[in-house]
Scaffold this motif. Structure first.
Motif, mmCIF file in Angstrom:
data_model
loop_
_atom_site.group_PDB
_atom_site.id
_atom_site.type_symbol
_atom_site.label_atom_id
_atom_site.label_comp_id
_atom_site.label_asym_id
_atom_site.label_seq_id
_atom_site.Cartn_x
_atom_site.Cartn_y
_atom_site.Cartn_z
ATOM 1 N N VAL A 18 0.839 -1.209 0.000
ATOM 2 C CA VAL A 18 0.000 0.000 0.000
ATOM 3 C C VAL A 18 0.870 1.254 0.000
ATOM 4 N N ALA A 19 1.921 1.253 0.814
ATOM 5 C CA ALA A 19 2.820 2.413 0.874
ATOM 6 C C ALA A 19 3.546 2.606 -0.458
ATOM 7 N N GLY A 20 3.989 1.498 -1.064
ATOM 8 C CA GLY A 20 4.664 1.583 -2.357
ATOM 9 C C GLY A 20 3.737 2.050 -3.463
ATOM 10 N N GLY A 21 2.515 1.527 -3.477
ATOM 11 C CA GLY A 21 1.530 1.975 -4.456
ATOM 12 C C GLY A 21 1.182 3.433 -4.274
ATOM 13 N N SER A 22 1.081 3.884 -3.021
ATOM 14 C CA SER A 22 0.801 5.294 -2.730
ATOM 15 C C SER A 22 1.937 6.181 -3.239
ATOM 16 N N ALA A 23 3.172 5.700 -3.070
ATOM 17 C CA ALA A 23 4.334 6.455 -3.558
ATOM 18 C C ALA A 23 4.253 6.651 -5.065
ATOM 19 N N GLY A 24 3.897 5.579 -5.796
ATOM 20 C CA GLY A 24 3.761 5.673 -7.240
ATOM 21 C C GLY A 24 2.638 6.595 -7.653
ATOM 22 N N LEU A 25 1.506 6.509 -6.960
ATOM 23 C CA LEU A 25 0.344 7.332 -7.276
ATOM 24 C C LEU A 25 0.643 8.810 -7.101
ATOM 25 N N PHE A 63 8.946 -1.332 -4.143
ATOM 26 C CA PHE A 63 9.204 -1.167 -2.715
ATOM 27 C C PHE A 63 8.987 -2.468 -1.932
ATOM 28 N N PHE A 64 7.968 -3.222 -2.300
ATOM 29 C CA PHE A 64 7.708 -4.480 -1.597
ATOM 30 C C PHE A 64 8.873 -5.453 -1.772
ATOM 31 N N THR A 65 9.342 -5.620 -3.018
ATOM 32 C CA THR A 65 10.442 -6.564 -3.249
ATOM 33 C C THR A 65 11.745 -6.072 -2.627
ATOM 34 N N PHE A 66 11.954 -4.751 -2.602
ATOM 35 C CA PHE A 66 13.149 -4.218 -1.930
ATOM 36 C C PHE A 66 13.157 -4.615 -0.461
ATOM 37 N N GLU A 67 12.019 -4.449 0.198
ATOM 38 C CA GLU A 67 11.924 -4.798 1.614
ATOM 39 C C GLU A 67 12.120 -6.297 1.830
ATOM 40 N N GLN A 68 11.588 -7.105 0.917
ATOM 41 C CA GLN A 68 11.721 -8.565 1.061
ATOM 42 C C GLN A 68 13.159 -9.020 0.841
ATOM 43 N N TYR A 69 13.826 -8.456 -0.178
ATOM 44 C CA TYR A 69 15.233 -8.819 -0.416
ATOM 45 C C TYR A 69 16.110 -8.339 0.736
ATOM 46 N N GLY A 92 15.054 -4.178 -8.598
ATOM 47 C CA GLY A 92 15.011 -3.705 -9.983
ATOM 48 C C GLY A 92 14.853 -4.825 -10.987
ATOM 49 N N LEU A 93 15.554 -5.940 -10.760
ATOM 50 C CA LEU A 93 15.455 -7.081 -11.667
ATOM 51 C C LEU A 93 14.043 -7.670 -11.642
ATOM 52 N N THR A 94 13.460 -7.753 -10.441
ATOM 53 C CA THR A 94 12.089 -8.260 -10.320
ATOM 54 C C THR A 94 11.105 -7.324 -10.999
ATOM 55 N N GLU A 95 11.292 -6.032 -10.784
ATOM 56 C CA GLU A 95 10.434 -5.020 -11.408
ATOM 57 C C GLU A 95 10.511 -5.122 -12.932
#
Length: 271
Positions: A18-25, A63-69, A92-95
């Motif tokens: 949600v935070a990552g999506g909000s950042a993009g929006l 942002f989600f994958t960054f936090e997970q990695y 970045g690779l996942t994105e």
């Protein structure tokens, strides 16, 4: 029966998404006029819906994958500096895996705009690519290695620089000064990442865009394309479009990081 750990993971992941999506929006809403101003002096928010629909989930993935990695790398004995950079690279690779088919369609529609009597929809053009070229590296995933390089290098520098420098420069008790501290570091992060990754961006555009001679593929692989551009057009050709990119991703990168951090903090306190 769902365990407390599973519930905790889902809740934490939801906050990050949600935070990552909000950042993009928010970034799209603030920075979209810069895209429009290149061709118009009015109607700054015309055509904003497609970027919102594309960028919001894309930033959530970032942002989600960054936090997970970052969490995954916590179990490995790496320095914090290296952890942030590697987590950014993985993000970045996942994105890139997620967004590349959309990029192929977008670039194709933009490049062939004058060839169509009536502009096809995104889905119909995607079906056209799949039918003609398939799903592979000549079809819907054309330019995949260049997209991996573009997003991998950008996120590695973007996250690595931001979090490492933010940890070095002391925090400020004044909320306004603290906001400016984070914004300044975020601005530098987006700017430096843009400068370093733009050759991959140029290669991606050449590979996914129309070839110089119809029916003949000149730009096929990432590094070979960079070498060809450098040899035929010089080093500056690999940095074409750098200024508008910095104007967008410098402040845009700062906005995304700040919105993510403040939204995530708010969600932690209230959800």
């Amino acid at each position: 029966m769902t365990s407390k750990a599973e519930v905790g993971f889902v809740k934490e992941a939801s906050r990050q998404i949600v935070a990552g999506g909000s950042a993009g929006l928010v970034e799209i809403c603030l920075m979209h006029p810069l895209d429009v101003v290149k061709t118009r002096l009015f109607g700054f928010y015309k055509g904003i819906l497609p970027p919102i629909l594309a960028e919001t989930p894309k930033r959530a993935v970032k942002f989600f994958t960054f936090e997970q990695y970052k969490k995954l790398l916590g179990s490995v004995s790496l320095s914090p500096a290296l952890t942030f950079a590697i987590a950014g690279l993985g993000s970045g690779l996942t994105e890139a895996i997620v967004v590349n088919p959309f990029e192929v369609v977008k670039v194709g529609l933009q490049a062939n705009r004058n060839k169509f009597a009536e502009q096809p929809s995104t889905m119909s053009y995607a079906r056209h690519i799949i039918k003609k070229e398939g799903l592979g590296l000549r079809g819907l995933n054309k330019g995949f290695t260049a997209t991996l390089g573009r997003h991998g290098v950008f996120n590695m520098v973007y996250f690595g620089f931001y979090y490492n420098v933010k940890n070095i420069i002391p925090t400020n008790k004044d909320p306004t000064l603290e906001f400016l501290r984070k914004f300044g570091i975020g601005l530098l992060s987006g700017t430096i990442a843009s400068v370093i990754n733009i050759p991959f961006d140029v290669a991606k555009s050449r590979i996914q865009g129309p070839q110089p001679v119809p029916g003949e593929i000149k730009y096929r692989t990432c590094f070979k394309t960079m070498a060809t551009v450098y040899r035929e057009e010089g080093i500056l050709a690999l940095y074409k479009g750098l200024l508008p990119k910095i104007m967008r991703l410098g402040p845009g990168g700062a906005v995304m990081l700040l919105v993510y951090e403040y939204a995530y903090s708010w969600l932690q306190e209230n959800w």
